[in-house]
Design a protein around this motif. Structure first.
Motif, PDB file in Angstrom:
ATOM      1  N   ASP A 217       4.052  27.890 -16.867  1.00 42.65           N
ATOM      2  CA  ASP A 217       4.922  25.960 -16.603  1.00 42.65           C
ATOM      3  C   ASP A 217       5.655  25.815 -16.127  1.00 42.65           C
ATOM      4  O   ASP A 217       5.839  24.492 -16.170  1.00 42.65           O
ATOM      5  N   HIS A 218       4.918  26.342 -14.814  1.00 41.69           N
ATOM      6  CA  HIS A 218       6.323  25.475 -13.925  1.00 41.69           C
ATOM      7  C   HIS A 218       5.686  25.194 -12.212  1.00 41.69           C
ATOM      8  O   HIS A 218       5.500  24.168 -11.472  1.00 41.69           O
ATOM      9  N   ASN A 265      16.176  14.830  -8.500  1.00 41.44           N
ATOM     10  CA  ASN A 265      16.786  15.539  -8.981  1.00 41.44           C
ATOM     11  C   ASN A 265      17.803  16.394  -9.368  1.00 41.44           C
ATOM     12  O   ASN A 265      18.302  17.031  -9.953  1.00 41.44           O
ATOM     13  N   LYS A 321       7.889  14.248 -13.203  1.00 45.81           N
ATOM     14  CA  LYS A 321       7.864  14.931 -14.693  1.00 45.81           C
ATOM     15  C   LYS A 321       8.428  16.596 -13.923  1.00 45.81           C
ATOM     16  O   LYS A 321       8.979  17.062 -15.468  1.00 45.81           O
ATOM     17  N   LYS A 324      12.272  17.264 -13.250  1.00 46.73           N
ATOM     18  CA  LYS A 324      12.603  17.096 -13.742  1.00 46.73           C
ATOM     19  C   LYS A 324      12.719  17.446 -15.353  1.00 46.73           C
ATOM     20  O   LYS A 324      13.960  18.540 -15.812  1.00 46.73           O
ATOM     21  N   ARG A 325      11.607  18.482 -15.713  1.00 50.68           N
ATOM     22  CA  ARG A 325      11.719  20.346 -16.466  1.00 50.68           C
ATOM     23  C   ARG A 325      12.113  20.918 -15.854  1.00 50.68           C
ATOM     24  O   ARG A 325      12.912  21.229 -16.937  1.00 50.68           O
ATOM     25  N   ASN A 328      16.230  20.367 -16.174  1.00 47.27           N
ATOM     26  CA  ASN A 328      16.245  19.970 -17.466  1.00 47.27           C
ATOM     27  C   ASN A 328      17.219  18.510 -17.691  1.00 47.27           C
ATOM     28  O   ASN A 328      18.124  18.229 -18.237  1.00 47.27           O
ATOM     29  N   ASP A 330      16.699  15.519 -19.146  1.00 45.23           N
ATOM     30  CA  ASP A 330      15.894  14.858 -20.364  1.00 45.23           C
ATOM     31  C   ASP A 330      17.577  15.635 -21.322  1.00 45.23           C
ATOM     32  O   ASP A 330      17.826  14.635 -21.513  1.00 45.23           O
ATOM     33  N   SER A 331      17.200  17.094 -21.152  1.00 42.69           N
ATOM     34  CA  SER A 331      18.898  17.726 -22.083  1.00 42.69           C
ATOM     35  C   SER A 331      20.039  16.734 -21.699  1.00 42.69           C
ATOM     36  O   SER A 331      21.037  16.184 -21.960  1.00 42.69           O
TER      37      SER A 331
END
Length: 447
Positions: A217-218, A265, A321, A324-325, A328, A330-331
């Motif tokens: 995931d990372h 970021n 990306k 950014k993930r 968080n 985008d949220s």
């Protein structure tokens, strides 16, 4: 899972501490940095490509092209009089020693960055290096280091920052960590090594399935199995078993493009969290000025410093990306858009109510003046005024006098109020712009 200890030949760390600078002291802050031999960082000064990185080198031209077309404008302002990240750097090249009850570990301090950002935010970055240690000790080193270990290198620095009363959206003494670890003898890297390095878990491994899912995931897996890049909300780590020629390339990105990807970021996250905090402190029925300021804050940030576009290169897009993930972004951005929409709706409703009330008052005056008008007493205002005539007025004439003169007073008050608001708005926007841009307040470097 059983931990197999591995040896790290070189480990490079950039410890990044966000801080909040004190409003109104920015000029003295810059003078303080210049007095303490911190040099402003500009891409056209090519002699600094190898000045701060312990023998390694970055490419200023590659850094600039990497962030084209948008973000390079505020990441690398060409002077102290332009908006953006104002970076000041000082080379130290000195020895340090981490000493605990269980560990004594020598390390090198290469340099320190002070980056002053818009919105009263900033970053301290300390570049360090350790050699020939076990992976567990390298992780322990990253876990133990904090700003108090370095604060003597910047005497009186606390004069310019909010150490004693940090904003609640900052975590005091919480340093974000960027690491580059070179494993000795080209030893194979596995998921457990990556997991431990990015989570700073010295001896707690957990089960294999959890670790695999977490790493997947990372991770950025473009150069696996020789090089792993992994990012979470506090750590960016690069693990490699490549030889020194490849390490030079990784170090160039580590100190250059990846460093600024990290800062962008982290800055975005802190600004979005600061916006959420400011919104939560507003008393919606009372703090009209705060609402105006927050609207200006959000608009200036999203138009000048926040971009949905990614760097031009594919690698930059993919890493951006990943960051950014991890943060968080985008949220947080969607939450900020909702905040801005709510503020606009409230401001619109408030202005509508205010205009309606004003229109009602002026309409009443217009109607009443139209009924009574000044016709009831204007003849007494012609030529020399005979004040004794007013004594013989009937109640309607007195009412007409009251309406006309009170109307003049109301219009005068509204005119002065509007003029005051215009002046105050300009003054506020200038002040807000200085907090958002900070460029116009920078002094020229003294000789």
């Amino acid at each position: 899972m059983m931990i197999k200890e591995k040896q790290v030949s070189q480990a490079f760390y950039q410890f990044i501490l966000p801080f909040s600078w004190k409003a109104g002291k920015i000029r003295n802050f810059i003078l303080y940095l210049q007095k303490n031999q911190f040099t402003s960082f500009h891409l056209n000064e090519l002699q600094n490509e190898s000045a701060y990185y312990g023998g390694y080198q970055v490419s200023h031209s590659e850094m600039e092209s990497f962030f084209l077309p948008l973000t390079s404008q505020f990441l690398f302002p060409s002077s102290g009089h332009e908006k953006g990240f104002q970076r000041f750097t000082k080379a130290f090249s000195m020895d340090g020693l981490l000493s605990t009850t269980e560990l004594k570990l020598p390390f090198l301090i290469h340099s320190i960055d002070l980056i002053i950002c818009p919105y009263e935010l900033g970053f301290i970055t300390v570049r360090t290096e350790i050699k020939d240690v076990s992976l567990s000790n390298a992780i322990e080193f990253a876990n133990q280091i904090n700003w108090k270990d370095f604060e003597d290198l910047l005497p009186d620095f606390s004069t310019f920052v909010n150490w004693d009363s940090p904003p609640p959206f900052l975590e005091p003494d919480k340093m974000h960590i960027q690491s580059l670890l070179q494993f000795a003898n080209e030893e194979a890297i596995d998921e457990l090594d990556v997991f431990r390095s990015v989570t700073l878990c010295g001896g707690d491994a957990g089960n294999h399935e959890y670790i695999t899912n977490y790493v997947q995931d990372h991770i950025y897996s473009r150069w696996v199995p020789n090089t792993y890049i992994c990012v979470n909300e506090h750590c960016f780590t690069c693990l490699t078993n490549s030889s020194n020629p490849n390490l030079m390339t990784l170090a160039k990105s580590f100190y250059g493009e990846n460093y600024y990807l990290h800062l962008i970021n982290l800055f975005n996250k802190l600004v979005f969290v600061k916006i959420a905090h400011l919104y939560s402190t507003i008393h919606i029925e009372k703090d009209y000025n705060k609402i105006e300021k927050l609207i200006y804050f959000i608009n200036s940030f999203t138009s000048n410093f926040f971009f949905a576009e990614y760097p031009a290169k594919l690698e930059g897009q993919e890493l951006f990306k990943l960051f950014k993930r991890a943060y968080n972004i985008d949220s947080l951005y969607l939450n900020t858009k909702e905040t801005l929409f709510s503020l606009f709706k409230y401001e619109e409703n408030s202005v509508t109510k205010k205009d309606s009330m004003l229109l009602l008052v002026l309409t009443l005056y217009t109607v009443i003046c139209g009924i009574f008008s000044m016709n009831l007493f204007t003849k007494d205002l012609e030529g020399k005024i005979h004040w004794s005539h007013f004594k013989s007025y009937n109640p309607f004439e007195y009412f007409a006098v009251f309406i006309v003169f009170s109307g003049i007073i109301v219009v005068a008050i509204l005119g002065f109020q509007s003029l005051y608001q215009v002046i105050q708005e300009r003054k506020n926007k200038k002040q807000w712009d200085e907090q958002a841009v900070i460029s116009s307040r920078f002094p020229k470097k003294s000789n």
